[in-house]
Design an enzyme around this catalytic site. Structure first.
Site, short mmCIF file in Angstrom:
data_model
loop_
_atom_site.label_atom_id
_atom_site.label_comp_id
_atom_site.label_asym_id
_atom_site.label_seq_id
_atom_site.Cartn_x
_atom_site.Cartn_y
_atom_site.Cartn_z
N HIS A 9 -7.97 -41.84 -38.74
CA HIS A 9 -7.88 -43.34 -38.41
C HIS A 9 -9.06 -43.95 -39.09
O HIS A 9 -9.84 -43.56 -39.69
CB HIS A 9 -8.32 -43.04 -36.88
CG HIS A 9 -9.78 -42.69 -36.56
ND1 HIS A 9 -10.96 -43.12 -36.83
CD2 HIS A 9 -10.03 -41.23 -36.09
CE1 HIS A 9 -11.99 -42.36 -36.35
NE2 HIS A 9 -11.24 -41.29 -36.05
N GLU A 87 -9.08 -35.44 -31.77
CA GLU A 87 -10.19 -34.91 -32.25
C GLU A 87 -11.06 -33.73 -31.88
O GLU A 87 -10.40 -33.51 -30.39
CB GLU A 87 -11.29 -36.03 -32.39
CG GLU A 87 -12.46 -35.59 -32.93
CD GLU A 87 -12.50 -35.26 -34.30
OE1 GLU A 87 -12.10 -34.08 -34.61
OE2 GLU A 87 -12.90 -36.07 -35.34
#
Length: 245
Positions: A9, A87
């Site tokens: 990202h 994550e």
């Protein structure tokens, strides 16, 4: 030859503030939005297209993917979200400033928490407001499956499981795949694909919003990998810098 595109990202608000993020649902910064637009333009300019996309359930990765596909005029591409592409969960460190945490616990301890393969940071407790097991996005997770903290090994296990169950079938069917995810998630997948040692992955850094291309053989074994820039393939060992976009 099969091509797989991985992208971390764009810069998040907590990347900007140098805070541990983990499963906290932080959005992109202004710079991160620009990085995502740049990534989409790079992929389009280099002639890439996709049939299916995979991402986490965290908005920084989701929004990056939306922007990339928008820039490529591919907003119709099916997107599959999974917590297994989240994550790494940073436990009780989530939300803390990294420099302040290093001052409190020492640089060496923080380095161990961040970079070791099998050492978990301090865990959250279930009464901590940062505990999100009841969040609807995790409704497929049983309470005892919801992590309170993770090491990289834990992250790799769930990522590789998702790779085999969902992504491999797409690649083998001939679909062109993009994965928009997170730094440690991509590190885990790269470690698995390239069969890296624990020492090899410690120094591995994944830059924000730079397309990473893996060329795979028919058995999905890596042939080579490289980053993409506006000018095409970047020489091995080099990472392109972002441009103002």
């Amino acid at each position: 030859m099969i091509k797989l595109v991985l992208i971390r990202h764009g810069q998040s608000l907590w990347n900007l503030e140098n805070r541990f993020t983990g499963w906290t649902d932080v959005d992109l910064s202004k710079n991160g939005l620009s990085e995502a637009r740049e990534a989409g333009t790079i992929l389009k300019k280099n002639g890439y297209t996709f049939d299916v996309a995979y991402t986490s359930v965290l908005k920084r990765a989701i929004r990056t993917l939306w922007i990339v596909l928008h820039e490529m005029d591919l907003t119709w591409v099916p997107i599959h979200n999974s917590w297994k592409l989240n994550e790494r969960h940073y436990g009780a460190l989530q939300g803390l400033n990294k420099d302040e945490t290093a001052k409190k616990y020492g640089d060496e301890q923080v380095h161990i928490w961040r970079r070791s393969i099998d050492v978990r940071p301090p865990a959250l407790t279930e009464d901590d407001p940062r505990y999100e097991a009841n969040n609807p996005r995790y409704k497929t997770l049983k309470k005892d499956e919801f992590p309170l903290t993770e090491c990289l090994e834990d992250t790799e296990k769930r990522v590789v499981d998702y790779w085999h169950s969902e992504i491999v079938p797409s690649l083998k069917s001939g679909e062109k795949v993009i994965i928009s995810s997170h730094g440690n998630t991509i590190r885990s997948l790269v470690k698995y694909l390239d069969n890296l040692s624990s020492d090899g992955v410690v120094s591995l850094n994944i830059p924000t919003s730079i397309p990473l291309v893996y060329e795979l053989d028919e058995k999905l074994r890596p042939i080579r990998h490289y980053y993409l820039s506006m000018d095409g393939e970047v020489p091995e060992g080099e990472i392109p810098k972002h441009i103002s976009f």
